[in-house]
Write a protein that holds these residues in place. Sequence first.
Motif, PDB file in Angstrom:
ATOM      1  N   SER A 102     -15.662   2.466   2.105  1.00 48.42           N
ATOM      2  CA  SER A 102     -15.346   3.900   2.068  1.00 48.42           C
ATOM      3  C   SER A 102     -16.579   4.781   1.973  1.00 48.42           C
ATOM      4  O   SER A 102     -16.546   5.943   2.376  1.00 48.42           O
ATOM      5  N   HIS A 103     -17.682   4.244   1.448  1.00 49.69           N
ATOM      6  CA  HIS A 103     -18.885   5.063   1.286  1.00 49.69           C
ATOM      7  C   HIS A 103     -19.772   5.045   2.535  1.00 49.69           C
ATOM      8  O   HIS A 103     -20.822   5.681   2.563  1.00 49.69           O
ATOM      9  N   ILE A 124     -13.251   1.678  -6.485  1.00 48.43           N
ATOM     10  CA  ILE A 124     -14.569   1.951  -5.908  1.00 48.43           C
ATOM     11  C   ILE A 124     -15.639   1.959  -6.997  1.00 48.43           C
ATOM     12  O   ILE A 124     -15.484   2.637  -8.020  1.00 48.43           O
ATOM     13  N   TYR A 128     -20.751   4.475  -5.812  1.00 52.94           N
ATOM     14  CA  TYR A 128     -20.352   4.804  -4.451  1.00 52.94           C
ATOM     15  C   TYR A 128     -19.259   5.874  -4.400  1.00 52.94           C
ATOM     16  O   TYR A 128     -18.799   6.225  -3.309  1.00 52.94           O
ATOM     17  N   THR A 132     -18.381   8.249  -1.268  1.00 53.22           N
ATOM     18  CA  THR A 132     -17.058   8.118  -0.668  1.00 53.22           C
ATOM     19  C   THR A 132     -16.432   9.483  -0.433  1.00 53.22           C
ATOM     20  O   THR A 132     -15.887   9.756   0.648  1.00 53.22           O
TER      21      THR A 132
END
Length: 228
Positions: A102-103, A124, A128, A132
């Motif tokens: 996601s990042h 997460i 990060y 994200t």
Amino acid sequence: MDTILWDEESDNYTRRAKDVSDKYLEIKEVLIADSVLDIQSSLKKVPEKILDIGCSFGITIQLMKEHFPSSEFYGIDPGKESIETAQNNNPETNISFQQGYSHNLPYADNSFDVIILSMVLQWIPRKYLIKTIAEIDRVLKTDGIIYIQEFLPNKSITSVSRHNQDVFIFKDDYSSFFVTFPWLKEVLRKVDKIEEGEDQQRCTSIIRKYEIEDVYFLKNASKEKQYD
């Protein structure tokens, strides 16, 4: 305190879901059907592109495509086995799955009308999380929406995964993180499972992205000069 990336945990989640697939899918279908209705009520038009971050084995996309058959779907997840399962379950040409994080989203700016984050942000790593949020903002179109479903504790809490002692779960009011930016506004908020206590109650939030010009007002330059 941080956590390892969710590669292994994602695939463990997929395996557990397979083991209890009938019961799991029945419960999941109800949750996703409600989510689709929430999304539909906030959209002005049928979305062209929908991204599911942390898509696991693709069940959310599998159910949403019934409501948005003309949309293009994209799923991203760190789990290799999860992505392979998702691809096998969803062979349609308008659906694309990719292993990733996601990042560091492998998509162009302003690509998506809808971004789905269903029970994902809690996993997460904290280092990060800001990246994200920035990546989500980058790939989301103006006037697009972010769908968030997460636990809603009364205060920020963390716990250790029962499947991996190196993995921490961070429960928080994540929609509040996004709306600190004035171009991201929460347009729907619903809290469920309140009777089960703060460890289990959940929040569904829909956030819309607005034009920068709509949220920032330009000062009158001539008036401002009077105070120089």
